[in-house]
Design a protein around this motif. Structure first.
Motif, PDB file in Angstrom:
ATOM      1  N   GLY A   9       0.800  -1.222   0.000  1.00  0.00           N
ATOM      2  CA  GLY A   9       0.000   0.000   0.000  1.00  0.00           C
ATOM      3  C   GLY A   9       0.828   1.265   0.000  1.00  0.00           C
ATOM      4  O   GLY A   9       0.359   2.314  -0.448  1.00  0.00           O
ATOM      5  N   ALA A  10       2.063   1.191   0.492  1.00  0.00           N
ATOM      6  CA  ALA A  10       2.921   2.379   0.509  1.00  0.00           C
ATOM      7  C   ALA A  10       3.224   2.829  -0.908  1.00  0.00           C
ATOM      8  O   ALA A  10       3.171   4.020  -1.230  1.00  0.00           O
ATOM      9  CB  ALA A  10       4.216   2.084   1.269  1.00  0.00           C
ATOM     10  N   ALA A  11       3.558   1.878  -1.782  1.00  0.00           N
ATOM     11  CA  ALA A  11       3.869   2.227  -3.167  1.00  0.00           C
ATOM     12  C   ALA A  11       2.643   2.807  -3.860  1.00  0.00           C
ATOM     13  O   ALA A  11       2.735   3.778  -4.623  1.00  0.00           O
ATOM     14  CB  ALA A  11       4.375   0.997  -3.916  1.00  0.00           C
TER      15      ALA A  11
ATOM     16  N   GLN B  77     -18.862  -7.633   1.220  1.00  0.00           N
ATOM     17  CA  GLN B  77     -18.249  -6.328   1.491  1.00  0.00           C
ATOM     18  C   GLN B  77     -17.235  -6.421   2.624  1.00  0.00           C
ATOM     19  O   GLN B  77     -16.153  -5.826   2.544  1.00  0.00           O
ATOM     20  CB  GLN B  77     -19.335  -5.313   1.847  1.00  0.00           C
ATOM     21  N   GLY B  78     -17.588  -7.156   3.670  1.00  0.00           N
ATOM     22  CA  GLY B  78     -16.661  -7.304   4.789  1.00  0.00           C
ATOM     23  C   GLY B  78     -15.399  -8.037   4.390  1.00  0.00           C
ATOM     24  O   GLY B  78     -14.287  -7.623   4.749  1.00  0.00           O
ATOM     25  N   LEU B  79     -15.549  -9.125   3.625  1.00  0.00           N
ATOM     26  CA  LEU B  79     -14.377  -9.888   3.191  1.00  0.00           C
ATOM     27  C   LEU B  79     -13.508  -9.077   2.239  1.00  0.00           C
ATOM     28  O   LEU B  79     -12.282  -9.167   2.285  1.00  0.00           O
ATOM     29  CB  LEU B  79     -14.821 -11.188   2.523  1.00  0.00           C
TER      30      LEU B  79
ATOM     31  N   ALA C 280      -8.482  -6.346   1.460  1.00  0.00           N
ATOM     32  CA  ALA C 280      -7.738  -5.143   1.088  1.00  0.00           C
ATOM     33  C   ALA C 280      -6.677  -4.814   2.122  1.00  0.00           C
ATOM     34  O   ALA C 280      -5.594  -4.321   1.780  1.00  0.00           O
ATOM     35  CB  ALA C 280      -8.696  -3.969   0.918  1.00  0.00           C
ATOM     36  N   GLN C 281      -6.944  -5.104   3.393  1.00  0.00           N
ATOM     37  CA  GLN C 281      -5.956  -4.810   4.436  1.00  0.00           C
ATOM     38  C   GLN C 281      -4.731  -5.715   4.294  1.00  0.00           C
ATOM     39  O   GLN C 281      -3.600  -5.272   4.495  1.00  0.00           O
ATOM     40  CB  GLN C 281      -6.576  -4.971   5.830  1.00  0.00           C
ATOM     41  N   PHE C 282      -4.954  -6.986   3.957  1.00  0.00           N
ATOM     42  CA  PHE C 282      -3.824  -7.873   3.701  1.00  0.00           C
ATOM     43  C   PHE C 282      -3.007  -7.361   2.519  1.00  0.00           C
ATOM     44  O   PHE C 282      -1.780  -7.471   2.505  1.00  0.00           O
ATOM     45  CB  PHE C 282      -4.316  -9.305   3.420  1.00  0.00           C
TER      46      PHE C 282
ATOM     47  N   ASN D 138     -22.503  -0.935   4.929  1.00  0.00           N
ATOM     48  CA  ASN D 138     -22.577  -0.036   3.779  1.00  0.00           C
ATOM     49  C   ASN D 138     -21.418  -0.151   2.804  1.00  0.00           C
ATOM     50  O   ASN D 138     -21.362   0.571   1.817  1.00  0.00           O
ATOM     51  CB  ASN D 138     -22.648   1.424   4.255  1.00  0.00           C
ATOM     52  N   GLY D 139     -20.465  -1.027   3.103  1.00  0.00           N
ATOM     53  CA  GLY D 139     -19.258  -1.063   2.286  1.00  0.00           C
ATOM     54  C   GLY D 139     -18.266  -0.022   2.775  1.00  0.00           C
ATOM     55  O   GLY D 139     -18.658   0.982   3.383  1.00  0.00           O
ATOM     56  N   ALA D 140     -17.001  -0.232   2.523  1.00  0.00           N
ATOM     57  CA  ALA D 140     -15.970   0.708   2.974  1.00  0.00           C
ATOM     58  C   ALA D 140     -14.768   0.618   2.049  1.00  0.00           C
ATOM     59  O   ALA D 140     -14.420  -0.467   1.572  1.00  0.00           O
ATOM     60  CB  ALA D 140     -15.544   0.395   4.412  1.00  0.00           C
ATOM     61  N   ASN D 141     -14.162   1.750   1.791  1.00  0.00           N
ATOM     62  CA  ASN D 141     -12.931   1.753   1.014  1.00  0.00           C
ATOM     63  C   ASN D 141     -11.792   1.167   1.837  1.00  0.00           C
ATOM     64  O   ASN D 141     -11.740   1.326   3.064  1.00  0.00           O
ATOM     65  CB  ASN D 141     -12.575   3.179   0.585  1.00  0.00           C
ATOM     66  N   GLY D 142     -10.866   0.515   1.176  1.00  0.00           N
ATOM     67  CA  GLY D 142      -9.774  -0.154   1.872  1.00  0.00           C
ATOM     68  C   GLY D 142      -8.914   0.779   2.687  1.00  0.00           C
ATOM     69  O   GLY D 142      -8.305   0.363   3.684  1.00  0.00           O
ATOM     70  N   ASN D 143      -8.868   2.067   2.324  1.00  0.00           N
ATOM     71  CA  ASN D 143      -7.978   3.011   3.021  1.00  0.00           C
ATOM     72  C   ASN D 143      -8.625   3.653   4.236  1.00  0.00           C
ATOM     73  O   ASN D 143      -7.987   4.451   4.919  1.00  0.00           O
ATOM     74  CB  ASN D 143      -7.530   4.105   2.044  1.00  0.00           C
TER      75      ASN D 143
END
Length: 420
Positions: A41-43, A169-171, A176-178, A224-229
């Motif tokens: 995610g840094a890149a 959505q949760g998965l 995305a966090q991984f 509601n869904g969430a963006n990975g960031n």
């Protein structure tokens, strides 16, 4: 324009390394800094302009300052704590999660409680919050537009709850966090959270600034869904928690594998970026960032040929790109105004809407080819050209350029495109 993001991401690993050194010595600091530096995610974050890099920078500074004060450091760290909290809040409201992490740390850690007994710490926190006052006053003067927009992002409209959709959505958010932190770093966080009672006090403090944030946003994702960031600040503590949790020879091997994985992903991004206009990839991930210069050039040519000086676009992204691409060319780029009964939904509707003061004719730029939807508001409606731009191999976007003149009544946003 993107240089600040790159420079910030050069600084964040150094601060993370300092956090790791404060809690576990230089070896832990080195591993923690490398985890931040080589996170996939840094890149990605360093390649774009967003509010996340400054948020993570100031979150890191605030966390470092608090941990230094917790370890008995001098009062000069109070200034860093205040600056980190205040500048973080001005970067993104998500900085308020830091105060929640601080509260949890105080509840579970004696040293943290002792730190908050220092009057200077409360002064620093208050000073940091005070830096947000100009922003709050601006919001009050503008009908709380930013707070309302943030709430709309979280609510994302009214949805009927469906278990399969919620789980998906949760998965997706957890996956995305991984991807953002790297599988080893986020995996270490999950393991640490599962055995929280066995952790050291330092590990629990780090867990307080990470796990609750991920749990809370995962709950939002389910509904509601969430963006990975949205939980990105929790990664800062996770970068340090990983080397503290994965100790010994086996742990170092896992960390090394995770760093290698991150290096491969970052190297792959560099290669893909350099060949984005030549390689066709599944899902066309580069389509949204390509072709904008060609669109601006085409719009400028048609505006010059027809003597039109005012451009109006429908989508926020189109307005943003045309505002940048047509700068310095004597053209005014406008957004269609929000409906009379609604507040502006984005920055451009608030600061540069098309108004009655804008004289005609106007050149409308739209991906909808139906010109009839403009006729209720304009006596003369004529499609004068189309602009098809290449957005990568096999990917194109086609815009209709429509001349609007002799407005009927006040300026109003045209109806949505049929079938949209």
């Amino acid at each position: 324009m993107r240089t600040p993001s790159v420079l910030i991401w050069a600084a964040i690993p150094l601060i993370v390394a300092a956090i790791g050194t404060t809690l576990g010595g230089r070896r832990v600091g080195l591993w923690a800094g490398l985890c931040a530096l080589l996170a996939p995610g840094a890149a990605f974050s360093a390649r774009i302009v967003s509010t996340d890099p400054p948020l993570l920078l100031f979150w890191s500074l605030a966390l470092l300052a608090f941990l230094k004060l917790r370890a008995g450091a001098s009062d000069r760290w109070l200034v860093v704590l205040a600056a980190g909290i205040g500048a973080g809040l001005l970067s993104k409201y998500a900085m308020v999660y830091f105060l929640g992490g601080l509260l949890i740390a105080v509840l579970m850690d004696r040293a943290s409680r002792q730190t908050l007994r220092r009057p200077g710490v409360w002064v620093a926190i208050a000073g940091g919050l005070a830096l947000l006052i100009p922003n709050l006053l601006w919001n009050i003067d503008h009908q709380l537009v930013t707070l309302r927009h943030t709430g709309e992002n979280l609510a994302d409209g009214e949805r009927s709850f469906a278990l399969d959709q919620a789980l998906t959505q949760g998965l997706e958010f957890v996956a995305a966090q991984f991807g953002l932190a790297g599988p080893v770093v986020f995996g270490a966080l999950v393991v640490a959270a599962a055995k929280a009672r066995e952790l050291t006090t330092d590990q629990r403090v780090l867990l307080a600034f990470s796990a609750p944030l991920f749990i809370a946003v995962t709950g939002v994702a389910l509904v509601n869904g969430a963006n990975g960031n949205w939980a990105a600040p929790g990664l800062i503590a996770a970068f340090v928690l990983a080397p503290l949790t994965l100790s010994g020879r086996t742990g170092r091997r896992w960390l090394a594998g995770g760093l290698a994985f991150g290096a491969v992903i970052q190297g792959g991004l560099l290669i893909l970026d350099a060949r984005a206009d030549r390689w066709s990839l599944p899902g066309q991930p580069y389509e949204s960032v390509m072709g904008w210069s060609a669109l601006s050039d085409g719009v400028a040519r048609q505006a010059g040929a027809t003597g039109i000086s005012t451009i109006v676009a429908e989508r926020r992204g189109d307005v943003a790109q045309l505002t940048h691409g047509l700068r310095g060319q004597g053209l005014e780029v406008r957004a269609w105004p929000a409906p009379a009964a609604e507040s502006p939904r984005d920055y451009f509707q608030m600061t540069q809407p098309l108004t009655d003061a804008d004289g005609g004719p106007v050149l409308a730029v739209t991906e909808c080819s139906d010109v009839a939807r403009f006729r209720p508001g304009w006596r003369q409606v004529e499609q004068i050209a189309t602009a098809t731009v290449i957005a990568g191999p096999g990917a194109t976007r086609t815009y209709s350029l429509i001349r609007l003149d002799q407005r009927i009544g006040p300026v109003e946003r045209p109806p949505d495109c049929p079938g949209a």
